[in-house]
Design a protein around this motif. Structure first.
Motif, PDB file in Angstrom:
ATOM      1  N   GLU A  61      48.588  39.377 -37.946  1.00  0.00           N
ATOM      2  CA  GLU A  61      48.039  38.036 -38.092  1.00  0.00           C
ATOM      3  C   GLU A  61      46.951  37.990 -39.184  1.00  0.00           C
ATOM      4  O   GLU A  61      46.913  37.072 -39.996  1.00  0.00           O
ATOM      5  CB  GLU A  61      47.440  37.626 -36.760  1.00  0.00           C
ATOM      6  CG  GLU A  61      47.351  36.139 -36.526  1.00  0.00           C
ATOM      7  CD  GLU A  61      46.771  35.880 -35.139  1.00  0.00           C
ATOM      8  OE1 GLU A  61      45.691  35.286 -35.071  1.00  0.00           O
ATOM      9  OE2 GLU A  61      47.403  36.301 -34.147  1.00  0.00           O
ATOM     10  N   GLU A  62      46.110  39.013 -39.198  1.00  0.00           N
ATOM     11  CA  GLU A  62      45.046  39.059 -40.213  1.00  0.00           C
ATOM     12  C   GLU A  62      45.620  39.254 -41.610  1.00  0.00           C
ATOM     13  O   GLU A  62      45.095  38.713 -42.589  1.00  0.00           O
ATOM     14  CB  GLU A  62      44.055  40.179 -39.874  1.00  0.00           C
ATOM     15  CG  GLU A  62      43.168  39.823 -38.684  1.00  0.00           C
ATOM     16  CD  GLU A  62      42.426  41.024 -38.092  1.00  0.00           C
ATOM     17  OE1 GLU A  62      41.462  40.788 -37.346  1.00  0.00           O
ATOM     18  OE2 GLU A  62      42.805  42.179 -38.367  1.00  0.00           O
ATOM     19  N   VAL A  63      46.705  40.007 -41.703  1.00  0.00           N
ATOM     20  CA  VAL A  63      47.344  40.183 -43.015  1.00  0.00           C
ATOM     21  C   VAL A  63      47.887  38.843 -43.501  1.00  0.00           C
ATOM     22  O   VAL A  63      47.654  38.428 -44.638  1.00  0.00           O
ATOM     23  CB  VAL A  63      48.486  41.228 -42.938  1.00  0.00           C
ATOM     24  CG1 VAL A  63      49.291  41.237 -44.233  1.00  0.00           C
ATOM     25  CG2 VAL A  63      47.925  42.608 -42.648  1.00  0.00           C
ATOM     26  N   VAL A  64      48.588  38.152 -42.603  1.00  0.00           N
ATOM     27  CA  VAL A  64      49.215  36.881 -42.995  1.00  0.00           C
ATOM     28  C   VAL A  64      48.137  35.860 -43.383  1.00  0.00           C
ATOM     29  O   VAL A  64      48.259  35.167 -44.397  1.00  0.00           O
ATOM     30  CB  VAL A  64      50.117  36.356 -41.855  1.00  0.00           C
ATOM     31  CG1 VAL A  64      50.592  34.945 -42.142  1.00  0.00           C
ATOM     32  CG2 VAL A  64      51.323  37.283 -41.679  1.00  0.00           C
ATOM     33  N   GLU A  65      47.064  35.802 -42.604  1.00  0.00           N
ATOM     34  CA  GLU A  65      45.949  34.909 -42.949  1.00  0.00           C
ATOM     35  C   GLU A  65      45.348  35.311 -44.307  1.00  0.00           C
ATOM     36  O   GLU A  65      45.092  34.472 -45.161  1.00  0.00           O
ATOM     37  CB  GLU A  65      44.888  34.973 -41.833  1.00  0.00           C
ATOM     38  CG  GLU A  65      43.499  34.411 -42.174  1.00  0.00           C
ATOM     39  CD  GLU A  65      43.443  32.899 -42.292  1.00  0.00           C
ATOM     40  OE1 GLU A  65      44.428  32.232 -41.917  1.00  0.00           O
ATOM     41  OE2 GLU A  65      42.408  32.402 -42.790  1.00  0.00           O
ATOM     42  N   GLY A  66      45.178  36.615 -44.499  1.00  0.00           N
ATOM     43  CA  GLY A  66      44.556  37.114 -45.730  1.00  0.00           C
ATOM     44  C   GLY A  66      45.350  36.774 -46.982  1.00  0.00           C
ATOM     45  O   GLY A  66      44.772  36.514 -48.038  1.00  0.00           O
ATOM     46  N   ILE A  67      46.683  36.788 -46.880  1.00  0.00           N
ATOM     47  CA  ILE A  67      47.500  36.522 -48.071  1.00  0.00           C
ATOM     48  C   ILE A  67      48.053  35.100 -48.075  1.00  0.00           C
ATOM     49  O   ILE A  67      48.880  34.756 -48.911  1.00  0.00           O
ATOM     50  CB  ILE A  67      48.667  37.535 -48.211  1.00  0.00           C
ATOM     51  CG1 ILE A  67      49.593  37.479 -46.996  1.00  0.00           C
ATOM     52  CG2 ILE A  67      48.132  38.955 -48.415  1.00  0.00           C
ATOM     53  CD1 ILE A  67      50.867  38.304 -47.158  1.00  0.00           C
ATOM     54  N   SER A  68      47.550  34.253 -47.154  1.00  0.00           N
ATOM     55  CA  SER A  68      48.120  32.913 -47.019  1.00  0.00           C
ATOM     56  C   SER A  68      47.915  32.067 -48.276  1.00  0.00           C
ATOM     57  O   SER A  68      48.622  31.096 -48.490  1.00  0.00           O
ATOM     58  CB  SER A  68      47.519  32.190 -45.807  1.00  0.00           C
ATOM     59  OG  SER A  68      46.123  32.031 -45.978  1.00  0.00           O
ATOM     60  N   GLY A  69      46.964  32.423 -49.103  1.00  0.00           N
ATOM     61  CA  GLY A  69      46.713  31.633 -50.311  1.00  0.00           C
ATOM     62  C   GLY A  69      47.488  32.142 -51.523  1.00  0.00           C
ATOM     63  O   GLY A  69      47.222  31.707 -52.641  1.00  0.00           O
ATOM     64  N   ASN A  70      48.406  33.071 -51.330  1.00  0.00           N
ATOM     65  CA  ASN A  70      49.190  33.578 -52.458  1.00  0.00           C
ATOM     66  C   ASN A  70      50.662  33.258 -52.223  1.00  0.00           C
ATOM     67  O   ASN A  70      51.205  33.581 -51.173  1.00  0.00           O
ATOM     68  CB  ASN A  70      49.025  35.100 -52.577  1.00  0.00           C
ATOM     69  CG  ASN A  70      47.617  35.485 -52.997  1.00  0.00           C
ATOM     70  OD1 ASN A  70      46.666  35.307 -52.230  1.00  0.00           O
ATOM     71  ND2 ASN A  70      47.473  35.976 -54.204  1.00  0.00           N
ATOM     72  N   LEU A  71      51.265  32.635 -53.217  1.00  0.00           N
ATOM     73  CA  LEU A  71      52.680  32.273 -53.082  1.00  0.00           C
ATOM     74  C   LEU A  71      53.553  33.306 -53.796  1.00  0.00           C
ATOM     75  O   LEU A  71      53.194  33.812 -54.857  1.00  0.00           O
ATOM     76  CB  LEU A  71      52.944  30.888 -53.688  1.00  0.00           C
ATOM     77  CG  LEU A  71      52.167  29.728 -53.059  1.00  0.00           C
ATOM     78  CD1 LEU A  71      52.557  28.420 -53.732  1.00  0.00           C
ATOM     79  CD2 LEU A  71      52.405  29.647 -51.562  1.00  0.00           C
TER      80      LEU A  71
END
Ligand SMILES: Cc1cc2nc3c(=O)[nH]c(=O)nc-3n(C[C@H](O)[C@H](O)[C@H](O)COP(=O)(O)OP(=O)(O)OC[C@H]3O[C@@H](n4cnc5c(N)ncnc54)[C@H](O)[C@@H]3O)c2cc1C
Ligand code: FES
Ligand code: FES
Lengths: 158, 293
Positions: free
Chosen positions: A124-134
């Motif tokens: 979950e923390e990984v997904v949140e961390g990279i959520s601003g990169n497409l």
């Protein structure tokens, strides 16, 4: 009016003359020839222009070069050490965390800071961390794997 | 997509910034985190002749929590406030503001001044009855949240003025807060969102309940639903009536992202969810399931 500024880019002080409106992304690419930093949307949405400003990931397309006069910038070109690619870079290669590579510089900078602040992130923390990169190629699964793999590599190597 | 030319000013002191702002008046704009202004410049939606860049004014990068509330300086970044403010609602709201990387740069005060009707922080300031301190060469004024948000993308800040700080009051004891929203993608501006604060008495009956809604009006819409909760425990409140009351106060518009009717539907559902979350939080670990769900 032009401004004479000094940026410490990947450890080396670089002096440049730029107009006030020069985006940091363009300053790196056009004035300093560091084309590893990519530019996609220029309004903060895609994340491929992400660089480290005094160690923190920021959008270089939403930062003026003059604003960060005197500060330290790390671009993708500065992530590798004297012994070769960084753990994050190796993990992306190993896990196929990239295809065309357009988004990769932004992911690498973002993830480098993420793992420094949180060396063993949950999914979950990984997904949140990279959520601003497409990323338009990978479907993200291998990028998430690469982040976990990089965390392992860093833990093994320190 | 490049910004139009402008003259860049980089004051190191607040006084110097106010001098320049006074001189350039309506031809100038403040540059804080740039996370809203630079996209607007890149897309040529704004073309100020002068930018007064406050990023070197270190004295504005402050977060000062106290028992009464937290004062956030104009250069405090979202990420810094998330870590240091110690204010539960502010933390809940900031997690919904854009992405971590944008939050490293964007400022809380900049978000308030920008006054986007879809932004989370204006709703928080409105819900808590906070205020913004504005400075100009001639002096300071303090503007309460109710007067600060004037219209979509329009705050009370006048040419020549700089917002130096914002004040977010603390909550009374036995209060809980929550922020619920629906966005197309995590980190996007909300299609509709609701933040809530609920205060209970010692018997866990609701003594006060308020919401502030985003993306359903030109400015944050604050609705006091304390009367409808009638000093009852959350489990016996008529939540459908509460949702109806909230919908009646809002006037959403439709756009390519969502129709007005959908936003109206969302705001009622989100208000109920946020109020129940807040009541649960107010009851704390001992109030086992006061909501009865
Ligand atoms: C991809 C992306 C997604 C985003 N998603 C969200 C979101 O979901 N929710 C959300 O709330 N925001 C979102 N934002 C906006 C972000 O929160 C901004 O940081 C914030 O709105 C503005 O803060 P800033 O410091 O960057 O202000 P700036 O961009 O520097 O300034 C914004 C405006 O306020 C004025 N201003 C700023 N500071 C002052 C001051 N101290 N005194 C007087 N005038 C001032 C400027 O002149 C300008 O008009 C997003 C941004 C991006 C790029
Ligand atoms: S180019 Fe900067 S975020 Fe897309
Ligand atoms: S690898 Fe092609 S965009 Fe991510």
């Amino acid at each position: 009016m032009e401004h004479e500024i000094t940026l410490v880019v990947n450890g080396a002080a670089r002096r440049v003359r730029v107009p006030g409106r020069r985006l940091l992304s363009d300053c790196l690419r056009h004035d300093l020839g560091l084309t590893g930093t990519h530019v996609g949307c220029e309004h903060g949405v895609c994340g491929c222009c992400t660089v480290l400003l005094d160690g923190e990931p920021v959008r270089s397309c939403l930062t003026f070069a003059v604003t960060v006069d005197g500060h330290e910038i790390t671009t993708v070109e500065g992530l590798a050490g004297p012994d070769g690619m960084s753990a994050v870079q190796r993990a992306f290669a190993e896990c196929h965390g990239l295809q065309c590579g357009f988004c990769t510089p932004g992911f690498l900078c973002t993830v480098t800071a993420l793992l420094r602040d949180n060396p063993a992130p949950t999914d979950e923390e990984v997904v949140e961390g990279i959520s601003g990169n497409l990323c338009r190629c990978t479907g993200y699964q291998n990028i998430v794997k690469a982040v976990h793999r990089a965390a392992e590599l860093i833990a093994e190597e320190t | 997509m490049k910004p139009p030319p402008f003259e860049h000013h980089a004051p190191r002191e607040l006084g110097e910034a106010l001098d320049v702002l006074a001189e350039v008046g309506p031809r100038g704009k403040v540059l804080a985190g740039g996370q809203s202004l630079i996209p607007m410049l890149n897309m040529r939606l704004a073309a100020p002749e002068h930018l007064v860049d406050i990023n070197r004014i270190a004295s504005l990068a402050t977060v000062e929590p106290s028992t009464e509330g937290v004062t956030v300086g104009a250069l405090a970044r979202h990420s810094q406030v998330e870590r240091l403010a110690g204010h539960p609602l502010l933390r809940q709201a900031l997690r919904l503001v854009a992405h971590p990387v944008i939050r490293n740069r964007g400022t809380v005060v900049g978000s308030l001044v920008h006054a986007d009707p879809a932004a989370e922080l204006p709703a928080v300031l409105a819900l808590l009855g906070g205020s913004v301190r504005l400075a100009r060469l001639e002096g300071l004024r303090e503007v309460g949240a109710a007067e600060f948000f004037v219209g979509p993308m329009e705050s009370a800040v006048q040419p020549g003025e700089l917002a130096v700080s914002a004040y977010f009051p603390s909550l009374p004891p036995r209060s809980g807060t929550a922020f619920r929203e629906v966005a197309r993608r995590h980190g996007d501006y909300a299609l509709a969102g609701v933040c809530a604060v609920v205060t209970l008495d010692d018997d866990l009956h609701i003594t006060a309940a308020r919401v502030a809604c985003v993306s359903v009006g030109p400015v944050p819409v604050v609705v006091d639903v304390g009367g409808l909760c009638e000093r009852r425990p959350a489990s016996t409140v008529d939540w459908a009536a509460v949702a109806r009351a909230v919908r009646e106060e809002t006037e959403p518009e439709g756009d390519i992202h969502a129709s007005a009717a959908y936003r109206l539907q969302l705001v009622g559902v989100l208000a109920e969810q946020a109020l129940k979350d807040a009541a649960r939080e107010a009851a704390g670990p001992w109030g086992s399931d006061p909501v009865g769900t």
